[in-house]
Design a protein around this motif. Structure first.
Motif: not given
Ligand SMILES: C[S@@+](CC[C@H](N)C(=O)[O-])C[C@H]1O[C@@H](n2cnc3c(N)ncnc32)[C@H](O)[C@@H]1O
Length: 224
Positions: A29-32, A49-52, A54-57, A69-70
């Motif tokens: 996933p890109a947010p990873l 950078a964007d935990w939310e 990543l969580r969504h993805e 991841a935080r």
């Protein structure tokens, strides 16, 4: 455009994350891989950078919440304690702050987490901090015996890991077997009900010293 200073880090992370997940790097996933490096009191952590996002993805892909991841307050508080010495095992290391602090101070550290993503991030953060330690994917429910075989440990670290009843029960069975008599367990807790249950039951096996903080209480338990 100036070169991206994190490009090499991202490429190395992508390779390791993909190998550990058993997928092609393009499937991550890109947010990873959208990562930043942050200075937490002299320890550099690599974090999405964007935990939310990543969580969504991860949720959309049917994967669990990426709690690893935080940089949680508990992990940062544990990393800020006087570093442990000797052979040190961290359980649920997440982004790895306590393990990095211990390794920088000269301890022999094994940083573990049930999430292979966490272990890849911790391995890269150790290198970034010029700290040497071993990392391993280890869920206590499945790999407890392996952790026991690697012991006994002088110090076991665990920050904010008692957020499920299953973890409390597994830890109560496992932790006394990881430490030799006199060995030390350091727990950082932001006030989870599970930690209260764990501490109440652990008093039979451990002595307990607690230092309450604003957000996090640091508990040091010694095996009787
Ligand atoms: C709330 S996060 C805390 C992360 C880190 N210790 C910190 O304080 O920043 C909980 C961590 O424990 C790990 N974890 C939870 N249950 C686990 C288990 N049964 N075995 C191994 N790791 C576990 C999760 O993957 C996650 O990294």
């Amino acid at each position: 455009m100036p070169p991206d200073p994190l490009a090499a880090l991202r490429a190395s992370l992508a390779e390791q994350l993909a190998a550990l997940r058993g997928v092609a790097a393009e499937e991550l996933p890109a947010p990873l891989l959208d990562v930043v490096v942050r200075d937490h009191g002299g320890i550099y952590l690599i974090q999405p950078a964007d935990w939310e996002a990543l969580r969504h993805e991860e949720g959309g892909a049917g994967r669990g919440v990426p709690y690893w991841a935080r940089p949680w307050p508990a992990g940062l508080a544990l990393a800020a304690m006087e570093p442990p010495r000797g052979r040190v095992l961290e359980l649920g290391c997440g982004l790895g702050a306590p393990s990095i602090a211990a390794a920088k101070a000269g301890a022999e550290v094994l940083a573990t987490d049930g999430s292979s993503d966490a272990v890849a991030f911790t391995a890269h953060a150790l290198a970034l901090n010029e700290a040497v330690a071993t990392v391993a994917v280890a869920d206590w429910a499945d790999h407890g015996a392996t952790l026991v075989d690697g012991g006994p440990w002088d110090v076991v670290l665990a920050a904010d890991v008692f957020y499920t009843a299953a973890n409390v029960q597994t830890a109560l069975r496992l932790l006394p077997r990881l430490l030799e008599p006199g060995g030390e367990l350091r727990i950082a807790d932001p006030g989870r009900a599970g930690a209260r249950d764990f501490l109440a039951a652990a008093r039979h096996t451990f002595t307990l010293d607690s230092i309450p903080g604003e957000d996090v209480t640091l508990h040091t338990l010694r095996r009787r």
